[in-house]
Structures are given as structure tokens and as C-alpha cells.
Design an enzyme around this catalytic site. Structure first.
Site, PDB file in Angstrom:
ATOM      1  N   LYS A  64       0.839  -1.198   0.000  1.00  0.00           N
ATOM      2  CA  LYS A  64       0.000   0.000   0.000  1.00  0.00           C
ATOM      3  C   LYS A  64       0.874   1.247   0.000  1.00  0.00           C
ATOM      4  O   LYS A  64       1.922   1.285   0.652  1.00  0.00           O
ATOM      5  CB  LYS A  64      -0.931  -0.023   1.221  1.00  0.00           C
ATOM      6  CG  LYS A  64      -1.993   1.079   1.221  1.00  0.00           C
ATOM      7  CD  LYS A  64      -2.919   0.938   2.418  1.00  0.00           C
ATOM      8  CE  LYS A  64      -3.974   2.038   2.447  1.00  0.00           C
ATOM      9  NZ  LYS A  64      -4.888   1.916   3.605  1.00  0.00           N
TER      10      LYS A  64
ATOM     11  N   SER B  34      -9.770   2.106   2.859  1.00  0.00           N
ATOM     12  CA  SER B  34      -8.886   2.822   1.955  1.00  0.00           C
ATOM     13  C   SER B  34      -7.906   1.912   1.201  1.00  0.00           C
ATOM     14  O   SER B  34      -7.292   2.336   0.223  1.00  0.00           O
ATOM     15  CB  SER B  34      -8.092   3.859   2.749  1.00  0.00           C
ATOM     16  OG  SER B  34      -7.248   3.233   3.709  1.00  0.00           O
TER      17      SER B  34
ATOM     18  N   SER C  63     -10.079  -0.311   7.046  1.00  0.00           N
ATOM     19  CA  SER C  63      -9.512  -0.134   5.704  1.00  0.00           C
ATOM     20  C   SER C  63      -8.816  -1.351   5.119  1.00  0.00           C
ATOM     21  O   SER C  63      -8.425  -1.330   3.953  1.00  0.00           O
ATOM     22  CB  SER C  63      -8.541   1.052   5.708  1.00  0.00           C
ATOM     23  OG  SER C  63      -9.244   2.257   5.820  1.00  0.00           O
TER      24      SER C  63
END
EC number: 6.3.5.7
Length: 485
Positions: free
Chosen positions: A78, A153, A177
Site C-alpha cells: 500500500k 482505503s 480499511s
């Protein structure tokens, strides 16, 4: 059949038998990316040259006795986890050209395990969002249906695994997330106990809530990855000095005698019928394997959403003050004085959702409102944590839906922040309490989009939630379903 249809242990065996090479795995990843990335848009940056060079280096070591299970495995990271020399943007234009000069601790650990970083994954800007539509660059799409969001997210992290672009990925979880996009994309995502995995090198959103965790196709692979990244880190003051057990040892399929709590608040108002029915069906499966369940109450969970947005936004307003155009990141050209530098850099560099949360947090921390908002929210957080502790005094795990509904369509909620925030209503309490939780596939909605089962455990008891998740996974076939992208 893709190589990534195999588990980590199967691929490890194939490597040791020299049936495949590390280069084969890396090329499989980049070929799949070339085929689907224009549609999925899971990646922000690829690291092809370094990945291929590392693969050749590792090919020479195939068969060595000290090669661990993650040797040669392709991974996506990420884009809020810093990587030395590899662009890290947090999906924000304010960090569009930022190249870190060090690796996050989790990246160091994975490099030591000889994994290969394929690239950096898309996300909601600074991890603020539930659909990946808040990325400062472009929105990731759900591989199951490109008209739907992948969640957020960590939408890029979940979508890349679901699309077969990487074997597994790292995400971060502040209010759901990892788990929410894992549920929307039909994969496995774990938020570890707060302090179980080092946050050193994770660009901070809300420091008391953020946690890095793994996203994978199967529970077993998830356990392998958590095993590699867990443990105390002296570079992180919040890292816990708690022994990391053997997460694989409990993956026996045995849940006989397990006591399951099901909060009535997780199956009540605001939770869709499809999510509710999928959880009840999952409970029947576990009951048939010898587990028992009872309905319980987490009475303060109704305040979790408001508590979370006050606390997380307050912490964000402080953490993001460092992005001012002075030290690093993008700097506005429209500057006449120091005040212009701060104001214009932040106005031009941050997206609307980030600005919204900074303003909310600044207000909550301001003189005259601190006691009414921030302090009160901290007190409610303690009550929520106590609710979990009271339940765990009599039960082994808590089970409920990961999300109230399956994934929604792109653009459906982007103009309605409150409706968007409510997508995380079932995941947020876990972060406020600091306990671990996993999402595993447990069905499909009427729109043919995946649903997730959330299994919540006691502090530092990831082993038990892995045990339950694995038993359920092996008793069903949801983990074998693939997006037909």
C-alpha cells in the site's frame, strides 16, 4: 491456471522442486498487470526493473535450506508504507514525487524473507475513505465488476489480490480499511491487534488507530504473512513486547467447544438482509462443527462512528500538519510570503476529503470545544473497549458481518459523506478497542458481489481468529471463487 491460484506452501514446494522459478512468479505478476491494470487501476507505481533483478538473484538460491516459505513471493505494498527509493505518495498530489530514504519495518522484514515488491498500491488519499474514490490520481475498480468500488482505503491492495496481479499485499486499517475492501473484493484481510505489527514507516493518519496488516486469497497465506511482519520494534514506541506465537499451528479445522458471541447490534438496524443472512448461515456451519453461539450486546457501539470520526480527524489534523511545502513534498508556485506557502501548498495538494477531516479535527481540538468533543470521544472509546472486554470474559470470538451491504457502485455515495462513513460502522469499533479482526468471504449479494464474515478476537489472540476463519473457509467453497475479470 494462474500460478497465483496456488497457495504459498504449494508455490514454495514448486520452487524447491525447481518446477518453477522466482522469475516465473514475477513475470506472472507483470503479465497479469499488463492484461488487467488498465481496467482495475490497483497500482500507482511499478518496480519492474528492481523486481526482475531481484528475481534473477533469488533464482540462483532456489533449493537452499534456509529459504523460508515467503522466498520469491510477489507482493504489493500500500502506498502509505514507505519504501526506500520507490515512490510513496499516499495517493496524494502533495506527495506526488516523494521518494523515501528508508524502508518501513514491515518492508525490511519482507525483504529479509526474500519477498519481491512488485509495486505500490492505490488507496484513498492518506487512507481517508471507504471506496478508493478519494485517490488523488485515479479510482481503483472492483475486479468482480468494474462498475463497483473495491472498498477503501486499501482498495488497491484488495483489488490487486482479487485480480490475481499479486499473490498477496499489505494494507493499513484505521477504521476498517483492510477488512472492508477485503469483504468487497472477496479476499481475506486481517487487522492485527494494535501494537502487534510495527507502524514505523507507515505514514500516519490516526496514530492511535492505524495498523498494518495482510490481504491474501486464503487464511493460511494470511497467517504466513502476519507471522513474517509481527513482533516488537524499538523504532515504534507503540509496538508491543508480546510473544508472537505460531499462527499456523492452530489451522486444524477444529472449532469444537468454541464459544462465539454475536452482538445484536451487528445484525440490527442499518445492516442489510443479505449480510445478516450470510452471517447466520456461517454460524450454522460453525455450529455444525461443534462451536456454540449466543447473542450478546455491545451497548456503546452505537456511538462508535461519531467517536471514531472525532478522534481520527483530530489526530489527522495534527499528523498532516507536517505537509507544509517546507520540508518535503510538493510546494506551491503561487507564493508571496510564508503564509502563502503554507496555505497554497495545502490547498492545492490536499483533496476535498482530507481537507474536510483536517477541518473537523482542528475544530474538535480548538479551545472551548476540546472537552465537549475530543475529550468526550476518548471517554466513549474507553466504554467501547470495556464492552469488548466484558464479552471476551465469557466468549472466545465475536462474529458478525464485515460490512452492512455488499459493494456499491462507483459514484453512488461519493457526494454523501455521511452515507459513505456508515459503510465502516461494523469495523470501526474494533479499531477503537484495539483488538484483532479478520474478514473472510462468506457469500454473495443479489448484485453478485462478495460478502465478508468478520471474526473478532481478544487482544493478541490472532491465533484463535485464524483458527475459526480457517475452519469456516475449509468447510465452504467461497475462497475458491474468483473474479472473472
Amino acid at each position: 491456471m494462474s500460478l497465483f491460484d496456488h497457495s504459498v506452501s504449494e508455490l514454495h514446494k514448486k520452487l524447491n522442486n525447481k518446477e518453477i522459478s522466482v522469475t516465473d512468479l514475477v513475470e506472472e505478476s507483470y503479465k497479469r498487470i499488463a492484461d488487467v491494470e488498465d481496467n482495475v487501476k490497483a497500482f500507482l507505481t511499478l518496480d519492474e526493473e528492481n523486481a526482475r533483478a531481484k528475481a534473477k538473484e533469488l533464482d540462483a538460491k532456489i533449493g537452499a535450506e534456509d529459504n523460508g516459505l515467503l522466498f520469491g513471493m510477489p507482493i504489493g505494498v500500500k502506498d502509505n508504507i514507505v519504501t526506500n527509493g520507490l515512490r510513496t505518495t499516499c495517493a496524494s498530489k502533495i506527495l506526488a514525487n516523494f521518494d523515501p530514504i528508508y524502508d518501513a519495518t514491515v518492508v525490511q522484514k519482507l525483504k529479509a524473507a526474500d519477498t519481491i515488491t512488485i509495486g505500490k498500491l492505490n488507496m484513498d488519499e492518506f487512507a481517508m475513505g471507504s471506496s478508493n474514490e478519494n485517490s488523488g490520481f485515479y479510482a481503483t475498480k472492483n475486479p468482480w465488476n468494474l462498475d463497483y468500488v473495491p472498498g477503501g482505503s486499501s482498495g488497491g491492495s484488495a483489488a490487486a489480490v482479487a485480480a490475481g496481479e499479486v499473490l498477496f499485499s499489505l494494507g493499513s486499517d484505521t477504521g476498517g480499511s483492510i477488512r472492508q475492501p477485503a469483504a468487497y473484493c472477496g479476499v481475506v484481510g486481517l487487522k492485527p491487534t494494535y501494537g502487534r505489527v510495527s507502524r514505523y514507516g507507515l505514514v500516519a493518519f490516526a496514530s492511535s488507530l492505524d495498523q498494518i496488516g495482510p490481504i491474501t486469497r486464503t487464511v493460511e497465506d494470511n497467517a504466513y504473512l502476519l507471522q513474517a511482519i509481527s513482533g516488537i520494534d524499538r523504532m515504534d514506541a507503540t509496538s508491543a513486547n508480546v510473544e508472537v506465537g505460531n499462527y499456523l499451528a492452530g489451522l486444524t479445522g477444529d472449532v469444537k467447544g468454541l464459544r462465539i458471541a454475536v452482538p445484536k447490534e451487528y445484525l440490527g438496524e442499518g445492516v442489510g438482509e443479505e449480510a445478516r443472512e450470510s452471517v447466520l448461515a456461517a454460524l450454522k456451519v460453525l455450529e455444525g462443527m461443534g462451536a456454540t453461539w449466543e447473542e450478546v450486546s455491545l451497548p456503546h457501539s452505537k456511538y462508535a462512528l461519531a467517536t471514531y470520526y472525532l478522534l481520527s480527524s483530530s489526530e489527522a489534523s495534527a499528523n498532516l500538519s507536517r505537509f507544509d511545502g517546507v520540508r518535503y513534498g510538493v510546494r506551491s508556485d503561487n507564493v508571496n510570503n510564508l503564509l502563502d506557502l503554507y496555505k497554497n501548498t495545502r490547498s492545492e495538494g490536499f483533496g476535498d476529503e482530507v481537507k474536510r477531516r483536517i477541518m473537523l479535527g482542528t475544530f474538535a481540538l480548538s479551545s472551548g470545544y476540546y472537552d465537549a468533543y475530543y475529550k468526550k470521544a476518548q471517554q466513549v472509546r474507553t466504554l467501547i473497549k470495556n464492552d469488548f472486554e466484558n464479552v471476551f470474559a465469557n466468549y472466545d470470538v465475536i462474529i458478525g458481518p464485515t460490512t452492512p451491504t455488499p459493494a456499491f457502485k462507483v459514484g453512488e455515495k461519493v457526494d454523501d459523506p455521511m452515507t459513505m462513513y456508515a459503510n465502516d460502522i461494523l469495523t470501526i469499533p474494533v479499531n477503537l478497542a484495539g483488538v484483532p479482526a479478520i474478514s473472510v468471504p462468506c457469500g454473495f449479494g443479489a448484485n453478485n458481489m462478495p460478502l465478508g464474515l468478520q471474526i473478532i478476537g481478544k487482544h493478541f489472540d490472532e491465533a484463535t481468529i485464524y483458527r475459526v476463519a480457517h475452519a469456516f473457509e475449509q468447510a465452504t467453497d467461497y475462497h475458491t471463487k474468483k473474479a472473472s475479470l
